[in-house]
Design an enzyme around this catalytic site. Sequence first.
Site, PDB file in Angstrom:
ATOM      1  N   THR A  31      72.849 -44.087 -12.877  1.00 44.66           N
ATOM      2  CA  THR A  31      74.310 -43.895 -12.866  1.00 44.66           C
ATOM      3  C   THR A  31      75.060 -44.881 -13.752  1.00 44.66           C
ATOM      4  O   THR A  31      76.193 -44.594 -14.153  1.00 44.66           O
ATOM      5  CB  THR A  31      74.860 -44.006 -11.427  1.00 44.66           C
ATOM      6  OG1 THR A  31      74.490 -45.281 -10.879  1.00 44.66           O
ATOM      7  CG2 THR A  31      74.328 -42.903 -10.553  1.00 44.66           C
ATOM      8  N   TYR A  58      63.176 -62.532  -8.645  1.00 45.58           N
ATOM      9  CA  TYR A  58      63.352 -61.421  -9.595  1.00 45.58           C
ATOM     10  C   TYR A  58      62.190 -61.387 -10.605  1.00 45.58           C
ATOM     11  O   TYR A  58      61.601 -60.338 -10.851  1.00 45.58           O
ATOM     12  CB  TYR A  58      64.700 -61.586 -10.306  1.00 45.58           C
ATOM     13  CG  TYR A  58      64.998 -60.527 -11.334  1.00 45.58           C
ATOM     14  CD1 TYR A  58      65.149 -59.185 -10.966  1.00 45.58           C
ATOM     15  CD2 TYR A  58      65.154 -60.853 -12.686  1.00 45.58           C
ATOM     16  CE1 TYR A  58      65.429 -58.219 -11.918  1.00 45.58           C
ATOM     17  CE2 TYR A  58      65.437 -59.889 -13.632  1.00 45.58           C
ATOM     18  CZ  TYR A  58      65.576 -58.569 -13.246  1.00 45.58           C
ATOM     19  OH  TYR A  58      65.844 -57.605 -14.191  1.00 45.58           O
TER      20      TYR A  58
HETATM   21  N1  LIG Z   1      70.796 -55.682 -18.026  1.00 43.73           N
HETATM   22  C1  LIG Z   1      69.834 -56.546 -18.312  1.00 43.73           C
HETATM   23  O1  LIG Z   1      70.078 -57.568 -18.969  1.00 43.73           O
HETATM   24  C2  LIG Z   1      68.419 -56.281 -17.877  1.00 43.73           C
HETATM   25  C3  LIG Z   1      67.422 -57.073 -18.440  1.00 43.73           C
HETATM   26  C4  LIG Z   1      66.104 -56.857 -18.050  1.00 43.73           C
HETATM   27  C5  LIG Z   1      65.792 -55.862 -17.163  1.00 43.73           C
HETATM   28  N2  LIG Z   1      66.787 -55.105 -16.624  1.00 43.73           N
HETATM   29  C6  LIG Z   1      66.388 -54.056 -15.679  1.00 43.73           C
HETATM   30  O2  LIG Z   1      66.946 -52.839 -16.109  1.00 43.73           O
HETATM   31  C7  LIG Z   1      67.102 -51.963 -14.992  1.00 43.73           C
HETATM   32  C8  LIG Z   1      68.510 -51.404 -15.007  1.00 43.73           C
HETATM   33  O3  LIG Z   1      69.405 -52.477 -14.947  1.00 43.73           O
HETATM   34  P1  LIG Z   1      70.897 -52.405 -15.509  1.00 43.73           P
HETATM   35  O4  LIG Z   1      71.161 -53.710 -16.162  1.00 43.73           O
HETATM   36  O5  LIG Z   1      71.107 -51.148 -16.228  1.00 43.73           O
HETATM   37  O6  LIG Z   1      71.676 -52.464 -14.106  1.00 43.73           O
HETATM   38  P2  LIG Z   1      72.861 -51.597 -13.500  1.00 43.73           P
HETATM   39  O7  LIG Z   1      73.906 -51.356 -14.506  1.00 43.73           O
HETATM   40  O8  LIG Z   1      73.211 -52.310 -12.245  1.00 43.73           O
HETATM   41  O9  LIG Z   1      72.154 -50.223 -13.150  1.00 43.73           O
HETATM   42  C9  LIG Z   1      71.272 -50.125 -12.072  1.00 43.73           C
HETATM   43  C10 LIG Z   1      71.150 -48.685 -11.665  1.00 43.73           C
HETATM   44  O10 LIG Z   1      70.221 -48.610 -10.595  1.00 43.73           O
HETATM   45  C11 LIG Z   1      70.864 -48.043  -9.453  1.00 43.73           C
HETATM   46  N3  LIG Z   1      70.261 -48.658  -8.279  1.00 43.73           N
HETATM   47  C12 LIG Z   1      70.280 -49.954  -7.889  1.00 43.73           C
HETATM   48  N4  LIG Z   1      69.579 -50.103  -6.765  1.00 43.73           N
HETATM   49  C13 LIG Z   1      69.101 -48.882  -6.440  1.00 43.73           C
HETATM   50  C14 LIG Z   1      68.318 -48.377  -5.391  1.00 43.73           C
HETATM   51  N5  LIG Z   1      67.875 -49.169  -4.402  1.00 43.73           N
HETATM   52  N6  LIG Z   1      68.017 -47.069  -5.374  1.00 43.73           N
HETATM   53  C15 LIG Z   1      68.456 -46.248  -6.358  1.00 43.73           C
HETATM   54  N7  LIG Z   1      69.211 -46.657  -7.363  1.00 43.73           N
HETATM   55  C16 LIG Z   1      69.532 -47.960  -7.408  1.00 43.73           C
HETATM   56  C17 LIG Z   1      72.353 -48.319  -9.649  1.00 43.73           C
HETATM   57  O11 LIG Z   1      73.169 -47.393  -8.966  1.00 43.73           O
HETATM   58  P3  LIG Z   1      73.825 -47.690  -7.520  1.00 43.73           P
HETATM   59  O12 LIG Z   1      74.293 -49.108  -7.545  1.00 43.73           O
HETATM   60  O13 LIG Z   1      74.922 -46.708  -7.396  1.00 43.73           O
HETATM   61  O14 LIG Z   1      72.718 -47.460  -6.550  1.00 43.73           O
HETATM   62  C18 LIG Z   1      72.449 -48.080 -11.144  1.00 43.73           C
HETATM   63  O15 LIG Z   1      72.443 -46.716 -11.432  1.00 43.73           O
HETATM   64  C19 LIG Z   1      66.774 -52.800 -13.758  1.00 43.73           C
HETATM   65  O16 LIG Z   1      65.439 -52.537 -13.360  1.00 43.73           O
HETATM   66  C20 LIG Z   1      66.887 -54.225 -14.263  1.00 43.73           C
HETATM   67  O17 LIG Z   1      66.075 -55.119 -13.524  1.00 43.73           O
HETATM   68  C21 LIG Z   1      68.092 -55.283 -16.963  1.00 43.73           C
END
Ligand SMILES: NC(=O)c1ccc[n+]([C@@H]2O[C@H](COP(=O)([O-])OP(=O)(O)OC[C@H]3O[C@@H](n4cnc5c(N)ncnc54)[C@H](OP(=O)(O)O)[C@@H]3O)[C@@H](O)[C@H]2O)c1
Length: 247
Positions: A14, A150
Amino acid sequence: MNFANKNVVITGGTTGIGFATAKAFINAGANVWITGRNTANLEKAAAEINSPNLKTVLSDTSKLDEIAILENSFKESGQKLDILFLNAGIASFAPIEQASEADFDRQFDTNVKGPYFTLQKFIPHLKDGASVVFTSSIVATASNIGTSIYSSTKGALNRVAQIAANELAERKIRVNIVSPGPIQTPGLEGVLPAEAKGHIASLTALQRLGNADEIANAVLFLSSDAASYISGTELVVDGGYLTYGLK
Ligand SMILES: NC(=O)c1ccc[n+]([C@@H]2O[C@H](COP(=O)([O-])OP(=O)(O)OC[C@H]3O[C@@H](n4cnc5c(N)ncnc54)[C@H](OP(=O)(O)O)[C@@H]3O)[C@@H](O)[C@H]2O)c1
């Protein structure tokens, strides 16, 4: 890249990386299922993508009965799955001395247990030759202070992904990992104070944060025939963060 009529399931689709990837797959012709825990976020994503090829599913990946909701929603299509993008994840940071059991359980349940059992439940639905991509992180190999929980979840996830690559190879299913560096998303904003952004950007060789589309590009590549000989690999997309730290 052309993904016409391919079926794609994305957990956590989302906002941020999952949303950008859903948009990219839809633009490339795929049918896409996205999940999240929040109805308003799902509705907002659906309105922005605005495609009959997008389905939204309210499903918390940290709960097995809600993984079953996702599985059933896909099963209703009567189709097989081409691409599974296990992306949902959360982060919170604290020194080991201060981290709580609740923090530990929340992150392991979402970042490890969720993708593990989602993969397990979807194995029978995957087409032979399908592609699975896990979202890990560069912190799986870095050792930054305050990230013990994490980082451990992402280290564990890398092992799961690479063992899955070996177990599923018999069916020509490729399993890979995308490991983002610091990417400008709502998720990052939630854990990084605004004033720290410049500092984090300065730790990358390219001297900037990445954007979610740059991770989506990597996921589409790993899911495509262009990556037909790539399995069990971690693709780091970090603007040079890991190697810049060694200079
Ligand atoms: N952004 C970074 O710098 C970064 C770096 C390295 C890795 N990552 C990884 O990339 C992935 C996505 O992160 P993002 O930065 O795009 O974060 P984000 O913007 O917070 O997106 C996370 C998504 O996952 C959903 N979500 C969270 N917990 C959930 C659950 N228990 N069940 C189902 N959906 C869930 C959220 O929707 P709802 O809140 O509505 O549930 C949202 O759609 C994660 O695995 C994160 O660890 C991110």
